[in-house]
Design a protein around this motif. Structure first.
Motif, mmCIF file in Angstrom:
data_model
loop_
_atom_site.group_PDB
_atom_site.id
_atom_site.type_symbol
_atom_site.label_atom_id
_atom_site.label_comp_id
_atom_site.label_asym_id
_atom_site.label_seq_id
_atom_site.Cartn_x
_atom_site.Cartn_y
_atom_site.Cartn_z
ATOM 1 N N ALA A 158 112.689 20.742 42.606
ATOM 2 C CA ALA A 158 113.205 19.446 43.061
ATOM 3 C C ALA A 158 114.315 18.922 42.166
ATOM 4 O O ALA A 158 115.039 17.995 42.546
ATOM 5 N N TRP A 163 108.812 20.204 49.747
ATOM 6 C CA TRP A 163 108.394 21.401 49.011
ATOM 7 C C TRP A 163 106.919 21.373 48.647
ATOM 8 O O TRP A 163 106.308 22.410 48.462
ATOM 9 N N THR A 195 106.377 14.542 46.950
ATOM 10 C CA THR A 195 106.244 14.467 48.407
ATOM 11 C C THR A 195 105.583 13.154 48.808
ATOM 12 O O THR A 195 106.019 12.491 49.766
ATOM 13 N N ASN A 218 108.731 23.581 53.321
ATOM 14 C CA ASN A 218 109.612 24.727 53.216
ATOM 15 C C ASN A 218 108.807 25.996 52.905
ATOM 16 O O ASN A 218 108.124 26.057 51.885
ATOM 17 N N PRO A 254 117.056 22.058 47.659
ATOM 18 C CA PRO A 254 116.966 21.290 48.912
ATOM 19 C C PRO A 254 118.223 21.349 49.771
ATOM 20 O O PRO A 254 118.129 21.439 50.994
ATOM 21 N N ALA A 311 116.682 17.093 54.488
ATOM 22 C CA ALA A 311 115.915 17.012 53.241
ATOM 23 C C ALA A 311 116.442 15.879 52.385
ATOM 24 O O ALA A 311 117.649 15.606 52.367
ATOM 25 N N VAL A 316 117.600 14.408 48.945
ATOM 26 C CA VAL A 316 118.234 14.992 47.761
ATOM 27 C C VAL A 316 118.748 13.868 46.864
ATOM 28 O O VAL A 316 118.733 12.688 47.249
#
Length: 295
Positions: A102, A196, A205, A224, A231, A242, A244
Motif C-alpha cells: 500500500a 489488497w 481496508t 486484488n 494500486p 483503487a 491511492v
C-alpha cells in the motif's frame, strides 16, 4: 534463573504454527526433540504454557505472556549477532526499510530525500514486504523501519504516524470516470473498488470502507488476486478503481489516471519500529521524515 534462547525459539515456533508437527518441520527437528524442549521450558517457568487439548496447540495465559517477551529476547539476540557480523566484516551502516504494497517506492524515496536534505546521510536499502513479514523481520532486527498504512502493532513493535496524505482514486484510462477533473466519494458508489486486504483483517481496508460508509454508501469491494502489485498499475485493463495517494494526472505509462477526491480524508503513513532494538540512524531518519508533505 536464565532462559535458554533455543527453547524460547522452539516455543515461539509451536505457538506460531499451532502444531508441534509443523513447528518441528520448520525447525528441522524431530517432533520428540521439540516436545521435550518445550516441556523443559515449562518446567523452568513452573507453569503450563500450551493448551494441547484441542486440534490446534495454543498458548495458555502464561504462554501468551511469555510469547511477547520471547519474541523480543530472540529478536535482541538475533540483532546483536547480525550487528557483530556486520562490524567484523567492515560493512557500512545501512538503514533497512520495508514497506507494504500500500506504500509506493516513490513515497519511500521522497522520505529518504527529505532525510538526506536534513543531514541524515545513512545509506538505505528498500524492499517491499507483506504485513506478516514486516512484523517478523522488525522483531528479529532484519529490517529497521516498516512503512505501512494502518497496521496495528503487535508485541515488541510500536507505530508512529510519519505523515498524512490526501486520498485520491486511480482509474483505468478507458474508464468512464477517467475524464473527470475531480470526483467525490459518492461518485464511486456504483464502482468496483479494488483493495489488497480482506475487510476485518486489514486496518487499511477497514479505513477505506469506513470512508465510503461515511459518504453514504456501502462500497463494492474486490480483493486484488495479484498481491504485491502497486494500486495504480493494478487497475490497468480492469473495470476496477483503487484508492491511492499518488499525485493526480496520467500514470502507469498513460494507461491509468489519478483523480483528486473533493473533501477526501487524509490517510496515514505509519512507521513500525522495534523499540527494544537501539538504532540512532533509524531514530534520526524518522525525526527528519516526520511530517514530510508527500502531496
Amino acid at each position: 534463573m536464565t532462559l535458554d534462547l533455543y527453547k524460547l525459539e522452539h516455543f515461539i515456533a509451536v505457538c506460531e504454527e499451532g502444531s508441534f508437527t509443523r513447528a518441528a518441520e520448520r525447525l528441522h527437528l524431530s517432533q520428540q526433540a521439540l516436545s521435550s524442549s518445550v516441556r523443559a521450558l515449562e518446567r523452568e517457568v513452573g507453569a503450563p504454557l500450551l493448551d494441547r487439548s484441542g486440534g490446534k496447540v495454543s498458548p495458555r495465559p502464561a504462554g501468551e505472556s511469555l510469547l511477547t517477551d520471547a519474541r523480543v529476547l530472540s529478536g535482541l539476540a538475533h540483532s546483536a549477532l547480525q550487528r557483530a557480523i556486520r562490524v567484523d566484516a567492515g560493512d557500512k551502516d545501512v538503514l533497512r526499510i520495508g514497506h507494504t504494497p500500500a506504500v509506493t517506492v516513490d513515497e519511500v524515496t521522497e522520505l529518504i530525500y527529505t532525510a538526506r536534505e536534513s543531514g541524515v546521510s545513512v545509506e538505505t536499502e528498500v524492499n517491499q514486504r507483506y504485513p506478516a513479514e514486516l512484523t517478523e523481520q522488525l522483531v528479529y532486527g532484519e529490517i529497521d523501519i516498516g512503512l505501512c498504512r494502518a497496521m496495528s502493532p503487535t508485541g515488541g513493535i510500536s507505530r508512529d504516524v510519519v505523515t498524512w496524505q490526501p486520498l485520491r482514486v486511480a482509474v483505468p484510462s478507458d474508464h468512464p470516470l477517467a475524464s473527470a477533473e475531480k470526483l467525490t466519494l459518492l461518485d464511486l458508489q456504483d464502482e468496483s473498488i479494488m483493495v489488497w486486504g480482506t475487510p476485518g483483517n486489514s486496518g487499511y481496508t477497514d479505513f477505506l470502507v469506513q470512508q465510503c460508509r461515511s459518504a453514504g454508501f456501502e462500497p463494492h469491494i474486490f480483493r486484488n488476486p495479484v498481491q504485491g502489485t502497486p494500486p495504480i498499475s493494478a487497475v490497468v485493463g480492469t473495470g476496477h478503481i483503487a484508492f491511492v495517494t499518488a499525485r493526480p494526472g496520467p500514470a502507469a505509462g498513460g494507461r491509468a489516471r489519478v483523480i483528486e477526491l473533493d473533501q477526501a480524508a487524509r490517510v496515514p503513513l505509519g512507521a513500525l519500529t522495534a523499540r527494544h532494538l537501539e538504532n540512532p540512524s533509524r531514530d534520526a531518519f524518522l525525526r527528519a521524515a516526520t511530517n514530510t508533505q508527500l502531496d
